[in-house]
Scaffold this motif. Structure first.
Motif, mmCIF file in Angstrom:
data_model
loop_
_atom_site.group_PDB
_atom_site.id
_atom_site.type_symbol
_atom_site.label_atom_id
_atom_site.label_comp_id
_atom_site.label_asym_id
_atom_site.label_seq_id
_atom_site.Cartn_x
_atom_site.Cartn_y
_atom_site.Cartn_z
ATOM 1 N N ASN A 128 0.827 -1.219 0.000
ATOM 2 C CA ASN A 128 0.000 0.000 0.000
ATOM 3 C C ASN A 128 0.857 1.262 0.000
ATOM 4 O OD1 ASN A 128 -2.449 1.417 0.064
ATOM 5 N ND2 ASN A 128 -2.266 1.720 2.277
ATOM 6 N N ARG A 131 1.966 1.777 -3.528
ATOM 7 C CA ARG A 131 0.814 2.226 -4.335
ATOM 8 C C ARG A 131 0.457 3.684 -4.020
ATOM 9 N NH1 ARG A 131 -3.032 -1.817 -3.870
ATOM 10 N NH2 ARG A 131 -3.461 -1.082 -1.767
ATOM 11 N N THR A 132 0.523 4.050 -2.739
ATOM 12 C CA THR A 132 0.139 5.413 -2.344
ATOM 13 C C THR A 132 0.992 6.464 -3.063
ATOM 14 O OG1 THR A 132 -0.648 4.667 -0.198
ATOM 15 C CG2 THR A 132 -0.039 6.988 -0.353
ATOM 16 N N GLU A 135 0.106 6.584 -6.655
ATOM 17 C CA GLU A 135 -1.209 7.219 -6.865
ATOM 18 C C GLU A 135 -1.125 8.735 -6.742
ATOM 19 O OE1 GLU A 135 -4.363 3.652 -5.833
ATOM 20 O OE2 GLU A 135 -4.061 5.242 -4.346
ATOM 21 N N HIS A 177 9.991 3.894 -4.461
ATOM 22 C CA HIS A 177 8.603 4.333 -4.688
ATOM 23 C C HIS A 177 8.578 5.684 -5.425
ATOM 24 C CE1 HIS A 177 10.394 5.196 -0.845
ATOM 25 N NE2 HIS A 177 9.529 6.139 -0.536
#
Ligand code: HXC
Ligand code: NAP
Length: 294
Positions: A128, A131-132, A135, A177
């Motif tokens: 997550n 992904r955060t 996003e 990330h």
């Protein structure tokens, strides 16, 4: 060599400002700036406004945005509209752009500056968490660009400037990330430049290096980040400041760059060529911060 322009480390306007471009370069234009309530985005808003532009500043925290808008209007005499939205939620972007068009009647410039980041080794990053960041940084940039293109740029042209980073160029430690997200954005800059050029839309990127007085640098630089000796490895021997990033953005956003599209302007004092990419040091910093949180 020219020195750095005026800056202050807090989210306040400059007490004095020396124009390097004509003061009416953006006269009566309108800029929509994501994350314009703090850090680099705040200074971008200020410098654009000092060149005759009105702005909408858009992010999640309405109190921060209202306070920022008040300061920006007081310092520049231009209008600044604070708008709550989340770049991950297209409906909220759509409402914010509608409000901008209602209040100002046009949008000429989009600055995709909103981002999220923290230091974390890949092995400790949750699905997550990865992904955060994708996003916010990547989906957020696409979402906002598409909403503004559909609602205005498609028929009127415009200029997009994305705020990237050099993290992916050498695989910066503890940054898989954000480095991956910004690399995708750099590709997006070129794709959208190709597809939207015929509609009169230019799409470019500024990739900052370490910028003093910012949340990004506080989070990533480690405990010695702001000490002068930590900049010895950078060719220009210092951190950059927010006004310098705003000047790079202003160039690309304005008619000064009328034949430039799909470009990435690295504004980092040469840092990515020579700075340390030290996994051990950053892991040490990361684990000591984790211990403090417990
Ligand atoms: C590891 C973390 C983490 C951390 C959050 N997560 N912080 N993982 N280390 N320090 C994980 C959470 O555990 C969760 O995963 C997932 O990420 C989502 O976290 P939330 O808190 O629910 O997300 P959200 O509320 O959307 O907040 C987003 C955020 C936050 C990015 C985590 O920090 C934020 O809002 N940041 C905005 C400001 C910012 O980051 N500014 C710096 C930009 S500088 P799980 O699995 O537990 O659910 C920059 C580049 C600088 O981008 C380059 C400098 C050289
Ligand atoms: P910052 O002040 O934390 O700016 C990030 C902004 O994004 C905040 O104003 C935040 O406002 C907004 N934001 C975050 N998540 C959002 C979301 N989901 N929807 C809408 N807005 C959101 O950090 P900064 O250091 O100035 O960073 C600005 C930009 O420069 C980023 O793109 C960053 O990657 C880039 N950069 C910075 C450095 C550096 O040294 N600082 C270096 C390279 C690149 P809210 O909390 O109100 O939402």
């Amino acid at each position: 060599m020219a020195g750095a322009p005026e800056d202050v480390d807090t989210d306040d306007c400059l007490s004095s400002y020396t124009h390097v471009y004509s003061a009416d370069l953006l006269k009566d234009q309108v800029a929509f700036i994501t994350g314009g309530g703090s850090g680099i985005g705040f200074r971008i808003a200020e410098v654009l406004m000092r060149h005759g532009c009105d702005t909408a500043i858009a992010s999640r925290n309405p109190e921060k945005l209202s306070e920022a808008a008040r300061k920006l209007t007081a310092a520049t005499g231009r209008r600044c509209l604070p708008l709550q939205m989340d770049v991950r939620q297209p409906d909220t972007i759509s409402a914010a752009v509608d409000e901008t068009l209602k209040q100002f009647g046009r949008v000429d410039i989009l600055i995709n500056n909103a981002a999220g980041n923290f230091l974390c080794p890949a092995s400790s990053l949750s699905f997550n968490a990865f992904r955060t960041i994708l996003e916010i940084d990547t989906m957020g940039t696409f979402n906002t660009s598409k909403v503004i293109y559909d609602k205005w740029f498609k028929d009127h042209g415009g200029s997009v400037v994305n705020i990237s980073a050099t993290l992916g160029y050498r695989g910066q430690a503890l940054q898989v990330h954000a480095g991956s997200a910004k690399a995708a954005n750099d590709a997006m800059t070129r794709h959208l430049a190709v597809e939207w050029g015929p509609s009169g839309v230019r799409v470019n990127t500024v990739a900052p290096g370490p910028i003093s007085g910012t949340e990004g640098y506080r989070r990533l630089g480690g405990p010695t980040a702001e000490r002068t000796e930590s900049f010895r490895n950078i060719p220009l021997q210092r951190a950059g400041n927010k006004t310098e990033m705003a000047h790079a953005v202003l160039f690309l956003a304005s008619r000064a760059a009328s034949y430039v599209t799909g470009a990435t302007l690295v504004a980092d004092g040469g840092a990515w060529f020579t700075s340390a990419n030290d996994v051990e040091r950053l892991l040490g910093f990361w684990s000591s911060e984790k211990k403090k949180d417990k």
